[in-house]
Scaffold this active site. Structure first.
Site, PDB file in Angstrom:
ATOM      1  N   GLY A   1       0.776  -1.248   0.000  1.00 52.37           N
ATOM      2  CA  GLY A   1       0.000   0.000   0.000  1.00 52.37           C
ATOM      3  C   GLY A   1       0.799   1.284   0.000  1.00 52.37           C
TER       4      GLY A   1
ATOM      5  N   SER B   1       1.895   8.256   2.047  1.00 58.98           N
ATOM      6  CA  SER B   1       1.104   7.050   2.318  1.00 58.98           C
ATOM      7  C   SER B   1       1.232   6.616   3.784  1.00 58.98           C
ATOM      8  CB  SER B   1       1.578   5.886   1.448  1.00 58.98           C
ATOM      9  OG  SER B   1       1.331   6.141   0.090  1.00 58.98           O
ATOM     10  N   ILE B   2       0.102   6.218   4.372  1.00 57.41           N
ATOM     11  CA  ILE B   2       0.131   5.688   5.741  1.00 57.41           C
ATOM     12  C   ILE B   2       1.070   4.469   5.781  1.00 57.41           C
ATOM     13  CG2 ILE B   2      -1.244   4.582   7.552  1.00 57.41           C
ATOM     14  CD1 ILE B   2      -3.596   6.386   6.703  1.00 57.41           C
TER      15      ILE B   2
ATOM     16  N   ASP C   1      -0.896  -5.955  -8.111  1.00 63.32           N
ATOM     17  CA  ASP C   1      -2.274  -5.477  -8.106  1.00 63.32           C
ATOM     18  C   ASP C   1      -3.027  -6.540  -7.310  1.00 63.32           C
ATOM     19  OD1 ASP C   1      -5.014  -5.300  -8.687  1.00 63.32           O
ATOM     20  OD2 ASP C   1      -4.619  -4.270 -10.571  1.00 63.32           O
TER      21      ASP C   1
ATOM     22  N   ALA D   1     -12.242   2.597  -4.486  1.00 61.01           N
ATOM     23  CA  ALA D   1     -13.600   2.562  -5.035  1.00 61.01           C
ATOM     24  C   ALA D   1     -13.618   3.521  -6.222  1.00 61.01           C
ATOM     25  CB  ALA D   1     -14.608   3.005  -3.980  1.00 61.01           C
TER      26      ALA D   1
ATOM     27  N   TYR E   1     -18.531   8.549   1.919  1.00 62.07           N
ATOM     28  CA  TYR E   1     -17.693   7.355   2.064  1.00 62.07           C
ATOM     29  C   TYR E   1     -18.402   6.143   1.432  1.00 62.07           C
ATOM     30  CZ  TYR E   1     -13.737   4.767   3.933  1.00 62.07           C
ATOM     31  OH  TYR E   1     -12.583   4.009   4.049  1.00 62.07           O
TER      32      TYR E   1
ATOM     33  N   LYS F   1     -15.205  -1.391   4.170  1.00 64.39           N
ATOM     34  CA  LYS F   1     -14.448  -1.405   5.434  1.00 64.39           C
ATOM     35  C   LYS F   1     -15.175  -2.250   6.491  1.00 64.39           C
ATOM     36  CE  LYS F   1     -10.815   1.217   4.506  1.00 64.39           C
ATOM     37  NZ  LYS F   1      -9.515   0.588   4.225  1.00 64.39           N
TER      38      LYS F   1
ATOM     39  N   THR G   1      -3.587  12.084   2.624  1.00 64.35           N
ATOM     40  CA  THR G   1      -2.832  11.235   1.690  1.00 64.35           C
ATOM     41  C   THR G   1      -3.475  11.331   0.310  1.00 64.35           C
ATOM     42  OG1 THR G   1      -4.274   9.356   2.099  1.00 64.35           O
ATOM     43  CG2 THR G   1      -2.346   9.553   3.529  1.00 64.35           C
ATOM     44  N   LEU G   2      -2.866  10.629  -0.654  1.00 62.41           N
ATOM     45  CA  LEU G   2      -3.417  10.578  -2.011  1.00 62.41           C
ATOM     46  C   LEU G   2      -4.877  10.104  -1.993  1.00 62.41           C
ATOM     47  CD1 LEU G   2      -2.189  10.990  -4.868  1.00 62.41           C
ATOM     48  CD2 LEU G   2      -1.818   8.517  -4.952  1.00 62.41           C
TER      49      LEU G   2
HETATM   50  P1  NAD Z   1      -2.631   5.990  -0.344  1.00 55.88           P
HETATM   51  O1  NAD Z   1      -3.275   6.458  -1.587  1.00 55.88           O
HETATM   52  O2  NAD Z   1      -1.271   6.478  -0.048  1.00 55.88           O
HETATM   53  O3  NAD Z   1      -2.640   4.389  -0.270  1.00 55.88           O
HETATM   54  C1  NAD Z   1      -3.623   3.602  -0.887  1.00 55.88           C
HETATM   55  C2  NAD Z   1      -2.876   2.480  -1.560  1.00 55.88           C
HETATM   56  O4  NAD Z   1      -3.787   1.551  -2.137  1.00 55.88           O
HETATM   57  C3  NAD Z   1      -1.958   2.970  -2.696  1.00 55.88           C
HETATM   58  O5  NAD Z   1      -0.650   2.565  -2.437  1.00 55.88           O
HETATM   59  C4  NAD Z   1      -2.516   2.266  -3.918  1.00 55.88           C
HETATM   60  O6  NAD Z   1      -1.508   1.907  -4.833  1.00 55.88           O
HETATM   61  C5  NAD Z   1      -3.135   1.042  -3.264  1.00 55.88           C
HETATM   62  N1  NAD Z   1      -4.071   0.342  -4.144  1.00 55.88           N
HETATM   63  C6  NAD Z   1      -5.271   0.763  -4.630  1.00 55.88           C
HETATM   64  N2  NAD Z   1      -5.774  -0.174  -5.455  1.00 55.88           N
HETATM   65  C7  NAD Z   1      -4.904  -1.216  -5.479  1.00 55.88           C
HETATM   66  C8  NAD Z   1      -4.846  -2.467  -6.144  1.00 55.88           C
HETATM   67  N3  NAD Z   1      -5.815  -2.884  -6.990  1.00 55.88           N
HETATM   68  N4  NAD Z   1      -3.776  -3.285  -5.928  1.00 55.88           N
HETATM   69  C9  NAD Z   1      -2.765  -2.891  -5.096  1.00 55.88           C
HETATM   70  N5  NAD Z   1      -2.757  -1.721  -4.438  1.00 55.88           N
HETATM   71  C10 NAD Z   1      -3.810  -0.892  -4.632  1.00 55.88           C
HETATM   72  O7  NAD Z   1      -3.645   6.412   0.830  1.00 55.88           O
HETATM   73  P2  NAD Z   1      -3.697   6.044   2.376  1.00 55.88           P
HETATM   74  O8  NAD Z   1      -4.614   7.055   2.968  1.00 55.88           O
HETATM   75  O9  NAD Z   1      -2.341   5.859   2.913  1.00 55.88           O
HETATM   76  O10 NAD Z   1      -4.489   4.647   2.384  1.00 55.88           O
HETATM   77  C11 NAD Z   1      -3.986   3.477   3.007  1.00 55.88           C
HETATM   78  C12 NAD Z   1      -5.075   2.797   3.808  1.00 55.88           C
HETATM   79  O11 NAD Z   1      -5.418   3.629   4.906  1.00 55.88           O
HETATM   80  C13 NAD Z   1      -6.361   2.511   3.049  1.00 55.88           C
HETATM   81  O12 NAD Z   1      -6.851   1.235   3.431  1.00 55.88           O
HETATM   82  C14 NAD Z   1      -7.295   3.594   3.562  1.00 55.88           C
HETATM   83  O13 NAD Z   1      -8.641   3.198   3.482  1.00 55.88           O
HETATM   84  C15 NAD Z   1      -6.819   3.674   4.986  1.00 55.88           C
HETATM   85  N6  NAD Z   1      -7.232   4.881   5.711  1.00 55.88           N
HETATM   86  C16 NAD Z   1      -6.904   6.112   5.249  1.00 55.88           C
HETATM   87  C17 NAD Z   1      -7.316   7.244   5.949  1.00 55.88           C
HETATM   88  C18 NAD Z   1      -6.993   8.616   5.457  1.00 55.88           C
HETATM   89  O14 NAD Z   1      -7.632   9.571   5.922  1.00 55.88           O
HETATM   90  N7  NAD Z   1      -6.026   8.787   4.578  1.00 55.88           N
HETATM   91  C19 NAD Z   1      -8.037   7.091   7.153  1.00 55.88           C
HETATM   92  C20 NAD Z   1      -8.338   5.798   7.601  1.00 55.88           C
HETATM   93  C21 NAD Z   1      -7.932   4.693   6.883  1.00 55.88           C
HETATM   94  C1  IMJ Z   2     -12.945   8.989   1.356  1.00 53.01           C
HETATM   95  C2  IMJ Z   2     -14.174   9.282   0.776  1.00 53.01           C
HETATM   96  C3  IMJ Z   2     -15.127  10.036   1.437  1.00 53.01           C
HETATM   97  C4  IMJ Z   2     -14.901  10.489   2.710  1.00 53.01           C
HETATM   98  C5  IMJ Z   2     -13.662  10.210   3.289  1.00 53.01           C
HETATM   99  C6  IMJ Z   2     -12.689   9.458   2.614  1.00 53.01           C
HETATM  100  N1  IMJ Z   2     -13.134  10.526   4.519  1.00 53.01           N
HETATM  101  C7  IMJ Z   2     -11.895  10.002   4.640  1.00 53.01           C
HETATM  102  C8  IMJ Z   2     -11.559   9.340   3.462  1.00 53.01           C
HETATM  103  C9  IMJ Z   2     -13.835  11.334   5.525  1.00 53.01           C
HETATM  104  C10 IMJ Z   2     -11.037  10.106   5.850  1.00 53.01           C
HETATM  105  C11 IMJ Z   2     -10.249   8.631   3.172  1.00 53.01           C
HETATM  106  N2  IMJ Z   2     -10.367   7.163   3.447  1.00 53.01           N
HETATM  107  C12 IMJ Z   2     -10.557   6.782   4.828  1.00 53.01           C
HETATM  108  C13 IMJ Z   2     -10.317   6.183   2.469  1.00 53.01           C
HETATM  109  O1  IMJ Z   2     -10.395   5.015   2.821  1.00 53.01           O
HETATM  110  C14 IMJ Z   2     -10.215   6.520   1.050  1.00 53.01           C
HETATM  111  C15 IMJ Z   2     -10.407   5.586   0.087  1.00 53.01           C
HETATM  112  C16 IMJ Z   2     -10.472   5.855  -1.323  1.00 53.01           C
HETATM  113  C17 IMJ Z   2     -10.137   7.075  -1.900  1.00 53.01           C
HETATM  114  C18 IMJ Z   2     -10.249   7.238  -3.287  1.00 53.01           C
HETATM  115  C19 IMJ Z   2      -9.951   8.552  -3.968  1.00 53.01           C
HETATM  116  C20 IMJ Z   2      -9.721   8.429  -5.444  1.00 53.01           C
HETATM  117  C21 IMJ Z   2     -10.480   7.324  -6.121  1.00 53.01           C
HETATM  118  N3  IMJ Z   2     -10.877   6.249  -5.408  1.00 53.01           N
HETATM  119  C22 IMJ Z   2     -10.713   6.136  -4.048  1.00 53.01           C
HETATM  120  N4  IMJ Z   2     -11.017   4.971  -3.451  1.00 53.01           N
HETATM  121  C23 IMJ Z   2     -10.903   4.821  -2.125  1.00 53.01           C
HETATM  122  O2  IMJ Z   2     -10.696   7.391  -7.344  1.00 53.01           O
END
Ligand code: NAD
Ligand code: IMJ
Length: 271
Positions: free
Chosen positions: A27, A33-34, A79, A110, A171, A178, A209-210
């Site tokens: 990831g 990235s987290i 992937d 998504a 979301y 989730k 993050t992204l």
């Molecule tokens: P990120 O965009 O840095 O990481 C998401 C990762 O998912 C990327 O590295 C991307 O390459 C990978 N990914 C997506 N589709 C894929 C596929 N088909 N195969 C392999 N890899 C794939 O963003 P992030 O915020 O660091 O997200 C990491 C995790 O943290 C996610 O599960 C996200 O739901 C969770 N999360 C994020 C937040 C937030 O606010 N950013 C909060 C809570 C949980």
């Molecule tokens: C994502 C969507 C809506 C509300 C959201 C988020 N909030 C937070 C997130 C409040 C914190 C980030 N999050 C927790 C995620 O898990 C994001 C997942 C994600 C983000 C994208 C963006 C670009 C895209 N598809 C994605 N799919 C999953 O095309």
């Protein structure tokens, strides 16, 4: 400076707790990235890490980051929706590492159109994609990792979000994904417990993050979160990383099947 220096969450805390331990981090996309924050924390405690990257587009970015860590970090394309790629990762790891002590799952996706409007409008393909990438992938990776993790015992951590249990605007299908992920964490923990493999989740508050920046109104969400959270601030990626480190380390040896919230105390507030 007093000799009892106070460590803040920003000060990297180092130890030998994970010395000799090997892990796979799935990831990492970029430095925000987290998963990269978690990788740095694990490395600070002596772990050796391997990484996957999602396709050629991200290969260079992940390779550049991995090169900043001490020791050699094997990299594999993966992937998570492609069974053959998942299989090859673990064939490679079996050769390179022989055994594995932990696995980090930080993957979610998504379709953009499904992260807007009404959840009721989610089409079947969007639902399937979100659950395939964000939920089933944990089962696929855990299954493929099992032979390496069971050799010396291990720990799996997946990243999740409050939208699994409460309705968070936009979301939508990710909340459903989730919820499935968190349930999978409990079922996998039950399956793998007898092999001394633990499975837990870290539910992080919003981090820029992204995956988060792509969301319309994310900055407003960050502000709303900060105002309601008990700590009156948002979480730092280092804090989420330290929670994952705890769950991946022997410090948490009695914990499995749990979701730990690292959200600055947002979820506990009723109003
Ligand atoms: P990120 O965009 O840095 O990481 C998401 C990762 O998912 C990327 O590295 C991307 O390459 C990978 N990914 C997506 N589709 C894929 C596929 N088909 N195969 C392999 N890899 C794939 O963003 P992030 O915020 O660091 O997200 C990491 C995790 O943290 C996610 O599960 C996200 O739901 C969770 N999360 C994020 C937040 C937030 O606010 N950013 C909060 C809570 C949980
Ligand atoms: C994502 C969507 C809506 C509300 C959201 C988020 N909030 C937070 C997130 C409040 C914190 C980030 N999050 C927790 C995620 O898990 C994001 C997942 C994600 C983000 C994208 C963006 C670009 C895209 N598809 C994605 N799919 C999953 O095309």
């Amino acid at each position: 400076m007093p000799d009892t220096e106070v460590k803040t969450e920003k000060t990297p805390f180092k130890s030998d707790l994970l010395k000799g331990k090997k892990g796979l981090v799935v990831g990492v996309a970029n430095k925000r990235s987290i998963a990269w924050g978690i990788a740095q924390a694990l490395s600070n405690h002596g772990a050796q890490l391997a990484f996957t990257y999602q396709g050629d587009r991200l290969k260079e970015s992940v390779a550049e980051l991995a090169a900043t860590l001490p020791g050699k970090s094997p990299l594999y394309p993966c992937d998570v929706t492609k069974d053959d790629e998942v299989k090859k990762v673990f064939e490679g790891l079996s050769q390179e590492f022989g055994s594995l002590h932990f696995l980090v799952h930080a993957v979610a996706f998504a379709k953009k159109e499904d992260l807007d409007g009404r959840t009721i409008d989610t089409a079947k393909d969007g639902f399937q994609i979100a659950l395939d990438v964000s939920s089933y992938s944990l089962i696929a990776l855990a299954k493929a990792a099992e032979p390496l993790l069971e050799k010396e015992g291990g720990s799996i951590v997946a990243l999740t979000y409050l939208g699994s249990e409460k309705v968070v605007p936009n979301y939508n299908v990710m909340g459903i994904a989730k919820a499935a992920l968190e349930s999978a964490i409990r079922y996998l923990a039950a399956d793998l417990g007898k092999k001394n493999i633990r499975v837990n989740g870290v539910s992080a508050g919003p981090v820029s993050t992204l995956a988060a920046r792509g969301i319309s109104g994310f900055t407003i969400m960050l502000e709303g979160h900060r105002n309601r959270a008990a700590l009156k601030r948002n979480v730092e990626v280092e804090e989420v990383a330290n929670t994952a480190f705890f769950l991946l380390s022997p410090l948490s040896s009695g914990i499995t099947g749990e979701i730990i919230y690292c959200d600055a105390g947002y979820r506990i507030m009723g109003f």
